[in-house]
Enzyme design. Sequence first.
Site, PDB file in Angstrom:
ATOM      1  N   ASP A   1       0.883  -1.095   0.029  1.00  0.00           N
ATOM      2  CA  ASP A   1       0.214  -0.182   0.091  1.00  0.00           C
ATOM      3  C   ASP A   1       0.889   1.100   0.039  1.00  0.00           C
ATOM      4  OD1 ASP A   1      -2.457   1.478   0.344  1.00  0.00           O
ATOM      5  OD2 ASP A   1      -2.301   1.674   2.221  1.00  0.00           O
TER       6      ASP A   1
ATOM      7  N   ASP B   1      -0.272   5.235   1.042  1.00  0.00           N
ATOM      8  CA  ASP B   1      -0.787   5.979   1.925  1.00  0.00           C
ATOM      9  C   ASP B   1      -0.588   5.422   3.367  1.00  0.00           C
ATOM     10  OD1 ASP B   1      -1.584   8.124   0.388  1.00  0.00           O
ATOM     11  OD2 ASP B   1      -3.336   7.155  -0.101  1.00  0.00           O
TER      12      ASP B   1
ATOM     13  N   LYS C   1      -9.143  -2.610  -2.825  1.00  0.00           N
ATOM     14  CA  LYS C   1      -8.938  -3.650  -1.706  1.00  0.00           C
ATOM     15  C   LYS C   1     -10.046  -3.282  -0.530  1.00  0.00           C
ATOM     16  CE  LYS C   1      -5.236  -1.603  -1.227  1.00  0.00           C
ATOM     17  NZ  LYS C   1      -3.726  -1.194  -0.625  1.00  0.00           N
TER      18      LYS C   1
ATOM     19  N   ASP D   1      -1.387  -0.763   5.998  1.00  0.00           N
ATOM     20  CA  ASP D   1      -1.302  -0.259   7.310  1.00  0.00           C
ATOM     21  C   ASP D   1      -2.828  -0.243   7.895  1.00  0.00           C
ATOM     22  OD1 ASP D   1      -2.417   1.823   5.437  1.00  0.00           O
ATOM     23  OD2 ASP D   1      -2.307   3.244   6.967  1.00  0.00           O
TER      24      ASP D   1
END
Length: 263
Positions: free
Chosen positions: A17, A19, A188, A213
């Site tokens: 990922d 961000d 996702k 995260d």
Amino acid sequence: MNDTLSLLRSKKGFICDMDGVIYHGNRLLDGVPSFVEWLQKENKSFLFLTNSSERSPLELQQKLARMGLEIGEEHFYTSALATAKFVASQKPGASAYVIGAPGLVGALYEAGIVMNDVDPDYVIAGETNTYNYQTILKAVDLVNKGARLIATNSDLTGPSEQGIIPACRALVSPIELATGKQAYYVGKPNPLMMRTGLRLLGVHSHEAVMVGDRMDTDIVAGIETGLDTVLVLSGCTTRGDVENYAYRPHYILDGVGCIPPQE
């Protein structure tokens, strides 16, 4: 710790990922340069797979270049591209009313989806800075008239330099509530996006790892696609938050800088 991470480091493919894992806004997170350098030095297959639909792969590549990371455009895949691919497969040549940033609009154009604010086949929503009440009214009217509601991802919030901010699902929720129609979320944890990511990497699921995260998108997406999973605590999730979920990541690390062997 080094012993427990040996299996992780032996994986051929890394889906990451962005961000909260690679950056917050325009700030690169600690340990990211050493992680990327390790991926390149070890000839790992890697892909930055982001639920954000705001930017194109080229824009993401240039954003990281401004932060000092030189990574090829082919290493990026976004929910905008996944959404455009899905809509084009469902109804080639469809039209759409789009609530979103240039990354989403561009991806839809590339897939042959035309803009239409009168009688579109779809209302497609992603992140945008131009969201307002008139946008909601228009989308609600079109969905009530028969347009199908599609959203680029189901993230409710996201990390930024200013802290946690509303993300795609928060923008789509008023439309869902007002129309009684549930959006179809493409990003996702939808397996469509993960399977595409694995194809782009050219590796099998057991040879790859998902680094993210968020428990509710990144980690569950990895688990349901058969990947080992790494939760990093540099974004939206704390160690205590993990207890709210019935599933567990394979690894919990402070950040991606913990993955390469420490000198």
